[in-house]
Structures are given as C-alpha cells and as structure tokens.
Design a protein around this motif. Structure first.
Motif: not given
Length: 252
Positions: A10-19, A70-76
C-alpha cells in the motif's frame, strides 16, 4: 524493464510505506476507553503503528472510527483472481443487429429487486431509458423488450412473470446486504428457476449490486454477476454474447 511490478505494498505518504486507512464501528459509547479499543483492534489487524484519526458517536451505544497506520502485508498481483470482460463491448446499434440476426425476434429481459430490497436505483439505471452517466438503458435498444417489475418482488412472482413473458434473461439487483440477504435471495432465486425450467430452457440469470463478488456466480447458481461500475452497455453486450450460441427458434 518497463513491466508493471508483481509485488506491491500500500502507498500512503511515500512509495512502499504500507500505509492504509480503515473504518469500522464498535458497539460502545465514545470515550477514551473506546478509542483505546479501536487502536487495539487496528493493532491486532496488523497495523503498526496505528493512529486514530477520527471518532464519532453513533446513537447512544456505538462509535464510528477511522484509523490510519502501516501494515507489512504484500500483494502479489499475479495471484489476484478477478472476472475480466470476456466479450466485446458493443454499441447499441451493434447489439440490435446481433439480436436481430441471432434471435430473429426481440430479446426479452425481465428485471426486479427481490425479497425485501426496495432500492431500485441500480436496476433502473440498467433498464430505464434514461440509463446512467449519459448512457441509455436497455429500454433504449429497439430489439430488446424490457419488463421492469420494480422493488420487493417475491421470487415466485418473478419466476411466474419470466414464464409469462418468455424471458431470455432475468436481471436482479440487490443492494441490501445485512446478514448476507443478497446471497440468500440469489440462491433462493436460482433454485426456483432450476425447479421451474429445464436445463436448456432456463433464462439467463444475472445479478448485480455493490457488495457482490463477481467470482461467486457458480456458487450462487447464476450465469453472471455484475458489480460496481456496470453500465447498460456492459449488460447488453453480455446478453448478446451469452445468447449467441443458442439455436434459433423454428419459424412457424
């Protein structure tokens, strides 16, 4: 190089921050303890840190919350399962021509909101000539005959009307989703049509609504599910595609 990424966060404030931002309601009055409960729930959902950004009491015993964190989950992306449109999107003229050539008569569509659902905005947007967002509804297509039964139609009445009208397709809109009412109503409808029609005689069964999962058509016993963003053109094009392989009726 240039290919879209397969793994994303997920993108919130910066790329890849997981927000991410989530909203929910807890059955407690609004106070400090309720706010702490909301943050605790967000943390258990995997948000770290979890920041409460909005809280508003609803009535006397419920509070609505918005939490950001922020979350640590990734999406494939390669594992995402969706229903892609597998038919060409046709103009109204092309739909009319295809119906005339394939059926040799008008295509009959019966639509309704079933059960206790009284929200006709969705079915009207697809069926009524005024349509939606500047696109004409199915009543505009000269080779389609549309029967709009409106709201709160009992399933037996829908089946009987489909029989009387010689329906090629039945369109059902379901907006009310409390306690999965839309799923229960759809299963009841598909079972009733299977009982009333032979396997090759049943009209197409199509359901739509904002809370449907488009991948559940087989599980619910219908031919197609349309979700948010569906236009009359989407539905008309699908009808032509789905009915194209049916044998033409013999000429009397």
């Amino acid at each position: 190089m240039g290919d879209s990424p397969k793994i994303v966060r997920p993108y919130g404030d910066t790329t890849g921050d997981g927000m991410v931002q989530v909203s929910f309601t807890l059955p407690v009055p609004h106070d400090k303890r309720a706010e702490g409960a909301a943050v605790q729930l967000a943390q258990k959902m995997g948000m770290d840190p979890a920041m409460l950004v909005h809280a508003k009491q609803m009535g006397t015993a419920h509070t609505f919350f918005v939490v950001y964190g922020s979350v640590n989950h990734l999406v494939n992306l390669s594992e995402v399962n969706v229903i892609e449109r597998d038919y060409p999107l046709l103009s109204s003229k092309e739909v009319n021509t295809a119906v005339k050539e394939n059926l040799g008569r008008k295509l009959v569509v019966v639509g309704a909101c079933i059960g206790t659902d009284a929200h006709t905005v969705g079915i009207d947007a697809i069926l009524n000539i005024k349509g939606i967002a500047g696109e004409k509804g199915l009543e505009y297509y000269r080779e389609l005959r549309v029967v709009n039964l409106g709201a709160q139609v009992p399933v037996p009445d829908l089946v009987n009307r489909a029989v009387d009208e010689g329906a090629d397709a039945v369109l059902v809109s379901q907006v009310v989703t409390q306690r999965d009412a839309h799923l229960h109503n759809t299963r009841e409808m598909s079972a009733a049509f299977r009982e009333a029609f032979g396997p090759t005689e049943r009209p197409l069964l199509i359901v739509g609504g904002p809370r449907f999962d488009e991948t559940m058509a087989g599980e619910l016993g219908v031919d197609r599910i349309f979700a948010r963003g569906t236009t009359p053109g989407d539905v008309a094009s699908y009808l032509v595609h789905a009915l194209a392989s049916r044998p033409k009726e013999p000429v009397a």
